[in-house]
Design a protein around this motif. Sequence first.
Motif, PDB file in Angstrom:
ATOM      1  N   PRO A  65       0.802  -1.228   0.000  1.00 38.81           N
ATOM      2  CA  PRO A  65       0.000   0.000   0.000  1.00 38.81           C
ATOM      3  C   PRO A  65       0.831   1.274   0.000  1.00 38.81           C
ATOM      4  N   ARG A  66       2.082   1.216   0.484  1.00 36.77           N
ATOM      5  CA  ARG A  66       2.916   2.419   0.495  1.00 36.77           C
ATOM      6  C   ARG A  66       3.301   2.877  -0.910  1.00 36.77           C
ATOM      7  N   GLN A  67       3.035   2.051  -1.909  1.00 34.20           N
ATOM      8  CA  GLN A  67       3.272   2.434  -3.295  1.00 34.20           C
ATOM      9  C   GLN A  67       1.972   2.761  -4.027  1.00 34.20           C
ATOM     10  N   LEU A  68       0.880   2.887  -3.274  1.00 33.08           N
ATOM     11  CA  LEU A  68      -0.406   3.273  -3.849  1.00 33.08           C
ATOM     12  C   LEU A  68      -0.657   4.746  -3.544  1.00 33.08           C
ATOM     13  N   ALA A  69      -1.881   5.218  -3.775  1.00 30.86           N
ATOM     14  CA  ALA A  69      -2.158   6.648  -3.638  1.00 30.86           C
ATOM     15  C   ALA A  69      -2.428   7.074  -2.201  1.00 30.86           C
ATOM     16  N   SER A  70      -3.045   6.199  -1.404  1.00 26.11           N
ATOM     17  CA  SER A  70      -3.365   6.542  -0.019  1.00 26.11           C
ATOM     18  C   SER A  70      -3.786   5.279   0.711  1.00 26.11           C
ATOM     19  N   PHE A  71      -3.498   5.216   2.026  1.00 21.68           N
ATOM     20  CA  PHE A  71      -3.966   4.085   2.820  1.00 21.68           C
ATOM     21  C   PHE A  71      -4.356   4.561   4.212  1.00 21.68           C
ATOM     22  N   PRO A  72      -5.186   3.771   4.934  1.00 22.33           N
ATOM     23  CA  PRO A  72      -5.680   4.193   6.254  1.00 22.33           C
ATOM     24  C   PRO A  72      -4.677   3.912   7.363  1.00 22.33           C
ATOM     25  N   LEU A  73      -4.743   4.718   8.414  1.00 18.42           N
ATOM     26  CA  LEU A  73      -3.904   4.577   9.602  1.00 18.42           C
ATOM     27  C   LEU A  73      -4.807   4.202  10.777  1.00 18.42           C
TER      28      LEU A  73
ATOM     29  N   ASN B 219       5.935  -5.015  11.760  1.00 23.50           N
ATOM     30  CA  ASN B 219       4.957  -5.177  10.675  1.00 23.50           C
ATOM     31  C   ASN B 219       5.442  -4.625   9.331  1.00 23.50           C
ATOM     32  N   TRP B 220       6.748  -4.312   9.235  1.00 27.14           N
ATOM     33  CA  TRP B 220       7.266  -3.845   7.948  1.00 27.14           C
ATOM     34  C   TRP B 220       8.782  -4.022   7.946  1.00 27.14           C
ATOM     35  N   SER B 221       9.370  -3.893   6.764  1.00 31.48           N
ATOM     36  CA  SER B 221      10.804  -4.135   6.609  1.00 31.48           C
ATOM     37  C   SER B 221      11.631  -2.860   6.695  1.00 31.48           C
ATOM     38  N   GLY B 222      10.988  -1.713   6.901  1.00 27.07           N
ATOM     39  CA  GLY B 222      11.696  -0.441   6.848  1.00 27.07           C
ATOM     40  C   GLY B 222      12.316   0.019   8.149  1.00 27.07           C
ATOM     41  N   GLY B 223      12.195  -0.750   9.236  1.00 33.36           N
ATOM     42  CA  GLY B 223      12.758  -0.326  10.504  1.00 33.36           C
ATOM     43  C   GLY B 223      12.327  -1.231  11.632  1.00 33.36           C
ATOM     44  N   PRO B 224      12.875  -1.018  12.823  1.00 29.62           N
ATOM     45  CA  PRO B 224      12.605  -1.918  13.957  1.00 29.62           C
ATOM     46  C   PRO B 224      11.305  -1.634  14.696  1.00 29.62           C
ATOM     47  N   HIS B 225      10.640  -0.529  14.392  1.00 24.60           N
ATOM     48  CA  HIS B 225       9.467  -0.128  15.157  1.00 24.60           C
ATOM     49  C   HIS B 225       8.193  -0.359  14.338  1.00 24.60           C
ATOM     50  N   PRO B 226       7.177  -1.034  14.902  1.00 16.07           N
ATOM     51  CA  PRO B 226       5.903  -1.184  14.187  1.00 16.07           C
ATOM     52  C   PRO B 226       5.351   0.185  13.773  1.00 16.07           C
ATOM     53  N   ILE B 227       4.662   0.211  12.649  1.00 14.70           N
ATOM     54  CA  ILE B 227       4.222   1.488  12.096  1.00 14.70           C
ATOM     55  C   ILE B 227       2.795   1.393  11.567  1.00 14.70           C
ATOM     56  N   HIS B 228       2.001   2.408  11.842  1.00 18.56           N
ATOM     57  CA  HIS B 228       0.698   2.665  11.202  1.00 18.56           C
ATOM     58  C   HIS B 228      -0.376   1.614  11.463  1.00 18.56           C
ATOM     59  N   GLY B 229      -0.191   0.732  12.456  1.00 19.27           N
ATOM     60  CA  GLY B 229      -1.256  -0.184  12.818  1.00 19.27           C
ATOM     61  C   GLY B 229      -1.335  -1.420  11.943  1.00 19.27           C
ATOM     62  N   ASP B 230      -2.523  -2.051  11.946  1.00 17.33           N
ATOM     63  CA  ASP B 230      -2.743  -3.307  11.231  1.00 17.33           C
ATOM     64  C   ASP B 230      -3.565  -3.147   9.958  1.00 17.33           C
ATOM     65  N   ALA B 231      -4.496  -2.206   9.948  1.00 16.06           N
ATOM     66  CA  ALA B 231      -5.558  -2.196   8.946  1.00 16.06           C
ATOM     67  C   ALA B 231      -5.045  -2.005   7.527  1.00 16.06           C
TER      68      ALA B 231
ATOM     69  N   HIS C 121      -3.050   8.361   4.960  1.00 15.86           N
ATOM     70  CA  HIS C 121      -1.673   8.575   4.507  1.00 15.86           C
ATOM     71  C   HIS C 121      -1.672   8.746   2.983  1.00 15.86           C
ATOM     72  N   PRO C 122      -2.106   9.906   2.488  1.00 18.19           N
ATOM     73  CA  PRO C 122      -2.104  10.117   1.040  1.00 18.19           C
ATOM     74  C   PRO C 122      -0.741  10.581   0.527  1.00 18.19           C
TER      75      PRO C 122
END
Length: 315
Positions: free
Chosen positions: A67-75, A99-111, A175-176
Amino acid sequence: MPDRLDGMVSAMDVSPVTLFSLSAGKLRVDLAPERGASIVRFVMDTDAGPVMLMRPGNAAALKEREPRQLASFPLIPYSGRIAGGRVRFGRETVTLPGNWSGGPHPIHGDAWLKPWKVVSAKAGSAALVYEHDGKGWPVRYRARQTFVLDDAGLAIEIGLENIDTRPMPAGIGVHPYFPKTPATRLEARLGHVWLSDAELIPTERVAVPAAWDFAGQRALGPLVLDNCFGDWDGKAVITWPERKTKLAITAEPPLSHLVIYTPKDQDFFCVEPVSHAAGGFALAAAGTPDTGTMILGPGERLIGRMRFEPSPVDR
């Protein structure tokens, strides 16, 4: 060809997902329920050709579940990073998985990482729901997004409901991603900003420095930011002079924070209406006031509304 559902709503297979498309006047929106209920495209038709009002996604991003390569996603149920994944639920401290490969801290929830269901699709509107099972984030919740497209713009209502038996800290936002041109300008009135450490965990609240003051129409230029601002008045305007287009963003409380992300040497940037400061759960647990963090008891809801309205500009 798309299958007509009802009025101005259509569904279209774009392997491996189905997109739901809304259309009103010169505006079109494509949604990907299976990819975190993300927006794939928000476009305005003009005499000079289509103008992308959000950075469009592509088939590769849909296939790769990104989703980070799309236009917008929910937080949902929070925005930003949670340091070490540690969250307090009353007297208990829980460590969330990464929940992601970009760092050690979970980000932006689950949805944003889960498939949603389309629960209604009417002329120019669609409602999507995701029900969290309590794995990862340890409290069950129901998330809902309603998209309404009319001739003038796109309205989004985003909601979070605690459907478990214990309270939880909570936050919502979107997150648009927007196209960044050499002359792109941003206007927003902001009261303070959170400074962050090298891992983008907020550390200090300060007055907005002159270099980050968007009270006038400020050109983004080479500015690099990834910060959460507070005391936002709920109004922002993006202007693309080369495209003779502007986009007004309005949001209602509790969406009183704004994340501005302008990465270095990229052709996009983000302006994210959110309900709480990044890292707000830990800040609030430590006694920091005015973080926007909410505690939702069983059966309670948190709802935010926003609108994206394009219009032409002379310069």
